[in-house]
Scaffold this active site. Structure first.
Site, PDB file in Angstrom:
ATOM      1  CG  HIS A   1       0.030  -4.465  11.926  1.00  0.00           C
ATOM      2  ND1 HIS A   1       0.029  -4.489  13.306  1.00  0.00           N
ATOM      3  CD2 HIS A   1       1.305  -4.710  11.555  1.00  0.00           C
ATOM      4  CE1 HIS A   1       1.237  -4.735  13.750  1.00  0.00           C
ATOM      5  NE2 HIS A   1       2.039  -4.881  12.709  1.00  0.00           N
TER       6      HIS A   1
ATOM      7  CG  ASN B  82      -2.125  -0.934   0.985  1.00  0.00           C
ATOM      8  OD1 ASN B  82      -2.899  -0.747   0.067  1.00  0.00           O
ATOM      9  ND2 ASN B  82      -2.243  -1.956   1.809  1.00  0.00           N
TER      10      ASN B  82
ATOM     11  CB  THR C 115       0.890  -7.085   0.699  1.00  0.00           C
ATOM     12  OG1 THR C 115       0.606  -7.224   2.090  1.00  0.00           O
ATOM     13  CG2 THR C 115      -0.420  -7.002  -0.045  1.00  0.00           C
ATOM     14  CB  ILE C 116       1.842 -11.933   3.466  1.00  0.00           C
ATOM     15  CG1 ILE C 116       1.990 -11.062   4.712  1.00  0.00           C
ATOM     16  CG2 ILE C 116       3.192 -12.299   2.885  1.00  0.00           C
ATOM     17  CD1 ILE C 116       2.664 -11.781   5.885  1.00  0.00           C
ATOM     18  CG  ASP C 117      -0.863  -7.744   5.634  1.00  0.00           C
ATOM     19  OD1 ASP C 117      -0.657  -8.797   6.266  1.00  0.00           O
ATOM     20  OD2 ASP C 117      -0.330  -6.659   5.938  1.00  0.00           O
TER      21      ASP C 117
ATOM     22  NE  ARG D  31      -0.497 -27.305  27.816  1.00  0.00           N
ATOM     23  CZ  ARG D  31       0.789 -27.569  27.678  1.00  0.00           C
ATOM     24  NH1 ARG D  31       1.366 -27.449  26.491  1.00  0.00           N
ATOM     25  NH2 ARG D  31       1.512 -27.933  28.721  1.00  0.00           N
TER      26      ARG D  31
ATOM     27  CB  THR E 275       5.095   0.217  -2.507  1.00  0.00           C
ATOM     28  OG1 THR E 275       5.957  -0.278  -1.476  1.00  0.00           O
ATOM     29  CG2 THR E 275       5.819   0.165  -3.829  1.00  0.00           C
TER      30      THR E 275
END
Length: 355
Positions: free
Chosen positions: A180, A112, A134-136, A171, A114
């Site tokens: 993010h 973004n 981007t991995i996002d 567990r 960039t």
């Protein structure tokens, strides 16, 4: 003579070298008299004149190589027009070095931030074409960004492996996945890995509802639970806070997952563990899907150069490469739509989003 420059900017990810290779192979085949300049360390290299003339051999054997042979760096867009401490005008320097190399086009691979700078350079008169990295998977204008599928495979593998130890010990395990601002990566990895709860930034969570899901599973005889948490996940209370307030609210915790773990331990009286794969998700060789995607995007970028169609990002829509105006891409974020089919499908099989 046709001459282009290539740079990779922002965080690294799988597929950068595959995309560089796709561009170079198509470019050398399309133009008999062709030169490629590799600009080192992203926009930093364009600002400070760090570049080198490449040859076809430089692009050999990099299809499966992780990272980027050109190097990368983060150069915040908001500082691009700020004169630095040495008195350098970054925009003027980038334009100067573009002219110095005699480029017909600058090809930029990035996310973004960039794309904001790429769009700005286009407005400054430079011929620019970009590819979405981007991995996002949060770049507007493309169905998918390269690096996303490779990172998704890794995050899914982590969740798969956590299942065995979670089952053995009975567990609650929290796996913190990168992301993010958006939750595409965590959403896909969580579904693929069979997570019971998926927390993403787009859907603020209620910790009591997350705890209730854990307790309900216990009542049904389930000895373990898996929670996939995006690093940018927010509680319903935090969603109303400013960044500084959120930071204060999490003081003492390395990340949101550790705070959630403490709260769940108190509310459920169960043993809770946290796993953070971190940069593992961005490392290593690109998966087969990303190798094909990068090759197609690179070839499509050269087609735009051939037709002198500049000021575009090459995106993927409905499985086909398409040119998307940089002016439409820059400054826009592709979030997970709350009414998307994938969210609806996940809810139908009992996945909780903590809301």
């Amino acid at each position: 003579m046709k001459r282009i420059g290539i740079l990779t900017s922002g965080g690294d990810c799988q597929g950068l070298n595959a995309a560089i290779r796709g561009i170079s192979k198509a470019f050398y085949r399309e133009f008999d008299d062709a030169e490629i300049y590799g600009i080192l360390d992203g926009y930093y290299g364009l600002i400070y004149g760090k570049y080198k003339k490449m040859n076809p051999h430089d692009f050999s054997g990099i299809l499966t190589l992780g990272g980027t042979i050109l190097g990368t760096s983060r150069q915040p867009f908001k500082l691009m027009r700020v004169i630095d401490e040495t008195g350098i005008d970054k925009v003027s320097e980038m334009k100067k070095h573009y002219a110095e190399m005699g480029l017909d086009c600058l090809v930029v691979l990035g996310g973004n931030g960039t794309h904001k700078t790429a769009n700005m350079l286009g407005k400054e008169g430079l011929n620019v074409i970009s590819l979405p990295k981007t991995i996002d998977n949060d770049i507007w204008g493309t169905d998918v960004s390269f690096g996303f599928q490779s990172a998704c495979d890794i995050a899914t593998d982590v969740i798969d492996r956590i299942h065995t130890t979670a089952t053995s010990h009975g567990r609650i395990f929290i796996v913190e996945v990168m992301g993010h601002k958006v939750g595409w990566l965590n959403l896909y990895a969580g579904i693929a890995g069979g997570a019971d709860v998926i927390l993403i930034p787009e859907i603020p969570y209620n910790i009591d509802k997350v705890a209730a899901t854990m307790l309900e599973r216990n009542k049904k005889g389930k000895r373990f639970s898996i929670i996939a948490v995006a690093e940018g996940a927010l509680s319903a209370e935090e969603a109303l806070m400013k960044k500084k307030e959120i930071k204060a609210n999490r003081r003492g915790y390395p990340s949101v997952s550790y705070k959630i773990a403490d709260e769940l331990s108190e509310k459920t009286h169960c043993e809770v563990r946290v796993t953070v794969p971190g940069h593992f998700q961005r490392g290593g060789a690109p998966c087969a899907y990303d190798r094909v995607l990068c090759t197609r995007l690179g070839a499509a970028a050269v087609e735009l150069i051939k037709n002198e169609k500049y000021g575009y990002m090459v995106g993927i829509r409905n499985g086909e490469p398409v040119p998307v105006p940089l002016s439409e891409v820059a400054g826009r974020l592709k979030s997970v739509p709350l009414d998307s089919e994938i969210i609806k499908n996940a809810r139908k099989i009992g996945i909780s989003f903590g809301d």
